[in-house]
Every structure is written in structure tokens, then in C-alpha cells.
Design a protein around this motif. Structure first.
Motif, mmCIF file in Angstrom:
data_model
loop_
_atom_site.group_PDB
_atom_site.id
_atom_site.type_symbol
_atom_site.label_atom_id
_atom_site.label_comp_id
_atom_site.label_asym_id
_atom_site.label_seq_id
_atom_site.Cartn_x
_atom_site.Cartn_y
_atom_site.Cartn_z
ATOM 1 N N GLY A 43 -0.543 2.535 7.760
ATOM 2 C CA GLY A 43 0.240 2.214 8.958
ATOM 3 C C GLY A 43 -0.591 2.037 10.206
ATOM 4 O O GLY A 43 -0.120 1.507 11.202
ATOM 5 N N GLN A 44 -1.845 2.509 10.166
ATOM 6 C CA GLN A 44 -2.692 2.396 11.355
ATOM 7 C C GLN A 44 -3.532 1.128 11.336
ATOM 8 O O GLN A 44 -4.301 0.885 12.255
ATOM 9 C CB GLN A 44 -3.624 3.624 11.430
ATOM 10 N N TYR A 76 -4.629 5.921 7.633
ATOM 11 C CA TYR A 76 -3.436 5.614 6.837
ATOM 12 C C TYR A 76 -3.114 4.127 6.997
ATOM 13 O O TYR A 76 -3.422 3.529 8.036
ATOM 14 C CB TYR A 76 -2.253 6.461 7.300
ATOM 15 N N LEU A 86 0.859 -1.180 0.000
ATOM 16 C CA LEU A 86 0.000 0.000 0.000
ATOM 17 C C LEU A 86 0.896 1.231 0.000
ATOM 18 O O LEU A 86 2.063 1.152 0.371
ATOM 19 C CB LEU A 86 -0.899 -0.005 1.239
ATOM 20 N N PHE A 87 0.321 2.381 -0.416
ATOM 21 C CA PHE A 87 1.105 3.607 -0.424
ATOM 22 C C PHE A 87 0.984 4.266 0.950
ATOM 23 O O PHE A 87 -0.083 4.774 1.296
ATOM 24 C CB PHE A 87 0.599 4.534 -1.537
ATOM 25 N N PRO A 88 2.064 4.263 1.732
ATOM 26 C CA PRO A 88 1.944 4.651 3.141
ATOM 27 C C PRO A 88 1.642 6.130 3.358
ATOM 28 O O PRO A 88 1.174 6.505 4.417
ATOM 29 C CB PRO A 88 3.309 4.291 3.732
ATOM 30 N N HIS A 89 1.915 6.965 2.334
ATOM 31 C CA HIS A 89 1.693 8.395 2.539
ATOM 32 C C HIS A 89 0.281 8.822 2.157
ATOM 33 O O HIS A 89 -0.062 9.992 2.248
ATOM 34 C CB HIS A 89 2.710 9.192 1.717
ATOM 35 N N LEU A 90 -0.527 7.865 1.706
ATOM 36 C CA LEU A 90 -1.899 8.180 1.303
ATOM 37 C C LEU A 90 -2.884 7.440 2.198
ATOM 38 O O LEU A 90 -2.584 6.347 2.689
ATOM 39 C CB LEU A 90 -2.138 7.759 -0.157
#
Lengths: 373, 248
Positions: B142-143, B140, B95-99
Motif C-alpha cells: 500500500g505504500q 507494505y 499483492l498481499f496487502p498484509h505482508l
């Protein structure tokens, strides 16, 4: 004996003992966790107090605050000579720009400050328009407004610019151009097209392998070789171009470091979704790479801002140049004039650099999406 | 090469090398539209490389690959066209972590398919609901837990309305208690008629949904059969050995 065990009652939850919490514990933990570090704390603390006291004594207690000329500053035991700064400050800000035309510089400063604040403070809307103004319209306005010679404005040649004005023109131009050029160079160096990667690598290594002072000398003297005969660009323009190219090479390597930290999976996921190269780079890879290298980028900005002071060697009066030129004023030449000038100058540079540093830390915290890879 | 319209994927005599190492040896595979294929085999057998050739994350050196009627050659337009029709789910989610989850899902529809943002978001919400995590849309990656991330990854692929889905060991990086939630989503997809190629060692999943199981070893397809026969009566000794090792 049986090895079976069953807990029948929960172990009690106890408050932490005073050796773990409370201000005494914090104090002991930070300054004297062991006797030896206690001694070290005392020695370092004493040294710090002594240094601060010496500066304070010179800058405030023994300092001269009001004086018509150098006489008081030259007295035995006098500290900092602040009236000198007071008299020269406007010259530091405007250089040798004609008095009657200083309003033009003021407009440039004001527009820059307002627009930059609008860009940097996240809560302020219209970021897109603001960016177009700051990066496209503002430089054009600045160019015509400062140089003049058109629209009824008096022509002010760049040798009359100076001080903060020159420092900011140099630093802002180099900072703003070094990022996009650096991005292109970094992508180019990692490109699978050999010619592109070779050219980018060559540029980066050549420019990075030469001291900035030399780049400035070469820009000043060798640039005309690449121009048609008779064309010799402006001295300040050559310095701006030299500094910007130099900064771009450094920026490229910082950004390449960020690119290398992006896992292959990010590229693969982008490709699998059908994103073409530039969209993959612009939407997925670059935002993450740049975020990782914010400390490095800002480190470059700060270094660059201070390195602009090297342009004095090609005869451009930036902030440092103008401060030094004031030392020769017979009205103010005294034992403390130089010290005071350099001290004030150091504080000016420090405020700018510290501001950049704090802002970058703020942005890092803001961009943290809590992702772990 | 003439392609047959009923096939989603055709691979003919495909060979691939990494330097001197022959990773794919004479691969012949035809996948019909709506067919669900499970690919298994020991690590290093070329299963991932094979399905990664289907959307050109890996380039094959000879043989023909035709995906949804489009031949995969060096022609960049064909590659783009194929990638638009083929979704992929990775072992490590990617996944794109900044989005945010929503932005992960709408990015490709907006930038590749030129879909209006509102429409893309509505579609993303539909797929997030289908993978049972609509409430996480604004978070996000990461969560989220691993299982949730993988379900987002599946939803992200589905948002492009792919005709074919590739799964590259989608549950191998997950904690055991999260495997089930991802497999449930995959079963749901299979029952919806999606053409699927799954590299996985989840044999229960293979039994439940696969039309065909393919066993690969040393870069070759060693055996293929419908699941019941494949597990009950493996023919090749290599398949037998492999099955003994994973089905204790």
C-alpha cells in the motif's frame, strides 16, 4: 482580448485567519456552529450535568461507607450502601468455593492474567510458547486445580463454584473456542462441497435461530439424550458447551462477512503461486479477513461476556447470580442494597467490556499497514 | 496424449463455456521453450481466459492442455505441479496487502518449495534488485506506486523460478508514466530467455520482443504471425479493423 496567461510571480502564502484556527474557533466549530446547535449543546450539557450529579449524589455524597449492618443503609435519605459490597466482594470473586481452598482459584486467576498479558502486549516475546501455555496447558491445569479430587486436592464440585470464577470460566472458554470453530464453520459454509456447506449452514441457522436462554435450557435437559444411558455431564460443563456452540454460530457469520470482503485476486494470486487450499486460507485469506472483522469479533466477545449472565436461569451462580443471592441476606437487606449491588456489578462488567473494546481499537491501529485496495 | 518435450505449452482443440456462452472455441496453440508470445484482441475476446487456463485458474471443458510436459486434468497433483512452474502477473497486481514486499516474495518459496528462510530472502533480494526496487523490501504494498507494485508482483513470481511467465494485461491498470518502468522489466526478462505469454495492448513491446503475435476475437485465434508482418500486412479484416482502432 487574448486568452493566454502566464504567472510571473507566485501568489503569497498567508497565515490562516482566526476563524479557522485557535481554541475559540474549535469551541465554536464543535459546540455552536449555528444558533440552533448552540441551543442543543446547552440543553444536552445541562441534562448531562444533572444525570452525573444525581449519580454522584447517590454514590458518594449521601452514601454509607462504614456500617456493621443494614441499619444505617436503611435510614431515610441514605444513598449507596457500600459496606454491603465490601462484605460480599470476596464471595463475588470466589463464589461458594471453600475458604481453605481459595488459593487454588488465586493460582488460576494469576496464571491466566500473566499469560493473557503476555499474549496481548506485543512487546513481550515468546508469543508461541505463551500461546501453547494459554490455549493448551492452562485449561488442563485449571481443570484439575479447580475441580480437584486428584493429586491430593480436595474435590470441589462445580455447584460450589460461582461468581466471577464461573463467569470467567464460561466467557473465556466460549470466547477461545468460538473463534476456531467459527472459522471452520465459515469456511465450510462457503465450501464448494455441497454436503459440507449444507451441514455448516444448517448448524449456523439452527443455533442462531434459537435464543441463548433456550440453548442453555436444552443443553441442561436434552444433552443426556445424546449420551449413553446413565451418563449425565456436569451442569456447568453443559452450560459451557451450549454457550460455546452458540457463540461459534455467531462468530461464523461475522467471519464469513470478512471472507466475502477479500477480493478474488487474492485467491488467484495465491493459487498461481501454487499455495494449496489450507495454506492459502491460513496465510493469505484469513489474516486479512479476520483483520477486517475485528470490530465485529470483539463486539461478539463483549456480547458473549455479558450473555453468560443468562446461566442463572439453569441454576448456575455466575457473577449476577451471586450478587442477587446476597440481596436476601437479612443482615444487609435494605432499600439501597439492590441498587448498590447492581451498580457495582454494572461497573465490573463495564470495566471488562471497555477493556476489550479499547484493546481491539489498539490492535486495529497496530495492524493497519496503510493498504488501499 | 503424447507431449513433445520442446514445447512449454501445448493447447489442442481447447473449448470452454461459461454457462451457455462459448468463450474459447477450438484453441490450438503451441509455445516453444524460450518463445515470447503477445496476445491481443478486443475486450471479451477470450485472451485472458485462454492464458488463465494454462495455470488452471480457469477450467477448460474439452481439449488438451499440456504445460511443461504435464497434462492439465482434474488431477490435483498435476495442477499443483503446473502452478509451481508457471508464474503469473495480474492486471491489478494482487499483492498481499498484509505482508511486506519481502514477505510477499518469500511466502511461496518458503511454504511451497520448502526453501529455508534465509535462502528465500537472498533470492528475493536478487529479484527485487533485478526489478530495481531492492530499497522497498521492508515496505507494505500500500505504500508503493502502481508501477512499483507491479514490479514487486513480477519479482514475486520470479522467486518461484518459473519456467513460464503469464502476463495478464500487466500495464492496463497503470498511470501512463509508470508503464515504461514495468515494460523495461518485461523486456529484460524476455532478453534473459524466459518463456512468456503476454496479453497486452503495448504494441511497441510486441514489436520489440515478441516472436509471435496472436490476435483473438470472439473466443478464437483469428490470426498469428511474426510481429513485423502482423503489423504491416494483417490478413484478416477483423485484425485490420482492430489494428486501425488501436494504432491511430
Amino acid at each position: 482580448m487574448s486568452i493566454a496567461f502566464v504567472r510571473t510571480a507566485d501568489a503569497p502564502l498567508l497565515p490562516a485567519p482566526p476563524t479557522v484556527v485557535g481554541w475559540q474557533a474549535a469551541l465554536r466549530h464543535r459546540f455552536m456552529p449555528t444558533p440552533l446547535s448552540g441551543v442543543a449543546s446547552i440543553v444536552v450539557g445541562t441534562l448531562l450535568v444533572w444525570v452525573l450529579w444525581t449519580i454522584l449524589d447517590w454514590a458518594l455524597i449521601r452514601a454509607v461507607f462504614v456500617a456493621p449492618d443494614r441499619v444505617l443503609c436503611n435510614a431515610e435519605g441514605a444513598g449507596a450502601c457500600w459496606p454491603f459490597i465490601g462484605e460480599k466482594l470476596l464471595q463475588w470473586v470466589y463464589g461458594f468455593y471453600p475458604h481453605s481452598e481459595r488459593w487454588r482459584v488465586n493460582i488460576v486467576y494469576l496464571m491466566g492474567a500473566v499469560s493473557l498479558a503476555g499474549l496481548l502486549i506485543p512487546r513481550i516475546p515468546w508469543k508461541g510458547w505463551n500461546a501453547i501455555f494459554f490455549f493448551v496447558i492452562y485449561p488442563v491445569i485449571t481443570f484439575f486445580l479447580l475441580l480437584g479430587g486428584r493429586f491430593g486436592l480436595t474435590y470441589v464440585e462445580t455447584s460450589q463454584w460461582g461468581g466471577m470464577l464461573v463467569t470467567l470460566v464460561l466467557a473465556v472458554t466460549a470466547i477461545v473456542t468460538s473463534v476456531p470453530i467459527g472459522i471452520l464453520l465459515a469456511l465450510g459454509r462457503r465450501s464448494e462441497m455441497r454436503v459440507v456447506s449444507l451441514l455448516c449452514t444448517l448448524f449456523i441457522e439452527v443455533v442462531r435461530g434459537v435464543p441463548l436462554v433456550l440453548v442453555l435450557f436444552m443443553a441442561a435437559n436434552m444433552f443426556p439424550l445424546f449420551m449413553p444411558p446413565g451418563v449425565n455431564p456436569d451442569k456447568l460443563l453443559k452450560a459451557v458447551i451450549g454457550t460455546a456452540l452458540f457463540a461459534s454460530a455467531y462468530m461464523a457469520e461475522v467471519i464469513r462477512g470478512g471472507l466475502q470482503a477479500i477480493p478474488k485476486g487474492q485467491y488467484e494470486a495465491s493459487q498461481a503461486l501454487g499455495l494449496p487450499y489450507w495454506k492459502m486460507m491460513g496465510l493469505i485469506v484469513m489474516p486479512q479477513a479476520l483483520k477486517i472483522v475485528i470490530p465485529g469479533i470483539v463486539n461478539n466477545f463483549i456480547g458473549l461476556f455479558k450473555d453468560t449472565s443468562l446461566v442463572t436461569v439453569v441454576g448456575i451462580f455466575d457473577l449476577l447470580g451471586i450478587v442477587q443471592s446476597g440481596f436476601n441476606d437479612p443482615k444487609w437487606a435494605s432499600a439501597q442494597t439492590g441498587n448498590t449491588g447492581y451498580f457495582a456489578l454494572a461497573m465490573i462488567y463495564w470495566v471488562f467490556c471497555f477493556g476489550m473494546s479499547r484493546y481491539s481499537m489498539y490492535i486495529e491501529r497496530k495492524l493497519n499497514t496503510g493498504h488501499k485496495r | 496424449m503424447a507431449s513433445n518435450a520442446q514445447f512449454a505449452v501445448e493447447m489442442k482443440s481447447v473449448n470452454k463455456w461459461y454457462g451457455q456462452f462459448h468463450v474459447l472455441r477450438d484453441i490450438n496453440l503451441e509455445v516453444k521453450k524460450g518463445e515470447r508470445i503477445v496476445i491481443c484482441g478486443p475486450s471479451g475476446s477470450g485472451k485472458s481466459t485462454m492464458i488463465r487456463c494454462i495455470n488452471r485458474l480457469e477450467e477448460h471443458q474439452n481439449g488438451d492442455i499440456v504445460v511443461d510436459g504435464i497434462p492439465l486434468t482434474a488431477n490435483l497433483k498435476n495442477i499443483d505441479d503446473v502452478r509451481r512452474e508457471v508464474g503469473m502477473v495480474f492486471q491489478h497486481f494482487n499483492l498481499f496487502p498484509h505482508l511486506t514486499v519481502m514477505e510477499n516474495c518469500t511466502l511461496a518459496p518458503i511454504w511451497v518449495r520448502k526453501m529455508p528462510k534465509a535462502e528465500a530472502e537472498a533470492a528475493a533480494m536478487k529479484f527485487l534488485t533485478r526489478v530495481k526496487i531492492p530499497e522497498q523490501a521492508q515496505k507494505y504494498p500500500g505504500q508503493l506506486s502502481g508501477g512499483q507494485q507491479q514490479r514487486v508482483a513480477i519479482a514475486r513470481s520470479l522467486c518461484m523460478n518459473p519456467k513460464i511467465m503469464l502476463f495478464d494485461e500487466p500495464t492496463s491498470a497503470l498511470d501512463p508514466e509508470m508503464i515504461k518502468e514495468v515494460l523495461e522489466v518485461m523486456v529484460d526478462l524476455a532478453q534473459g530467455g524466459m518463456t512468456m505469454l503476454c496479453v497486452t495492448h503495448e504494441m511497441a513491446f510486441a514489436r520489440q520482443v515478441a516472436n509471435r503475435v496472436i490476435f483473438m476475437d470472439q473466443g478464437q485465434i483469428v490470426e498469428e504471425n511474426e510481429p513485423n508482418e502482423f503489423f504491416k500486412h494483417p490478413k484478416s479484416p477483423r485484425t485490420k479493423l482492430f489494428l486501425e482502432q488501436i494504432l491511430h
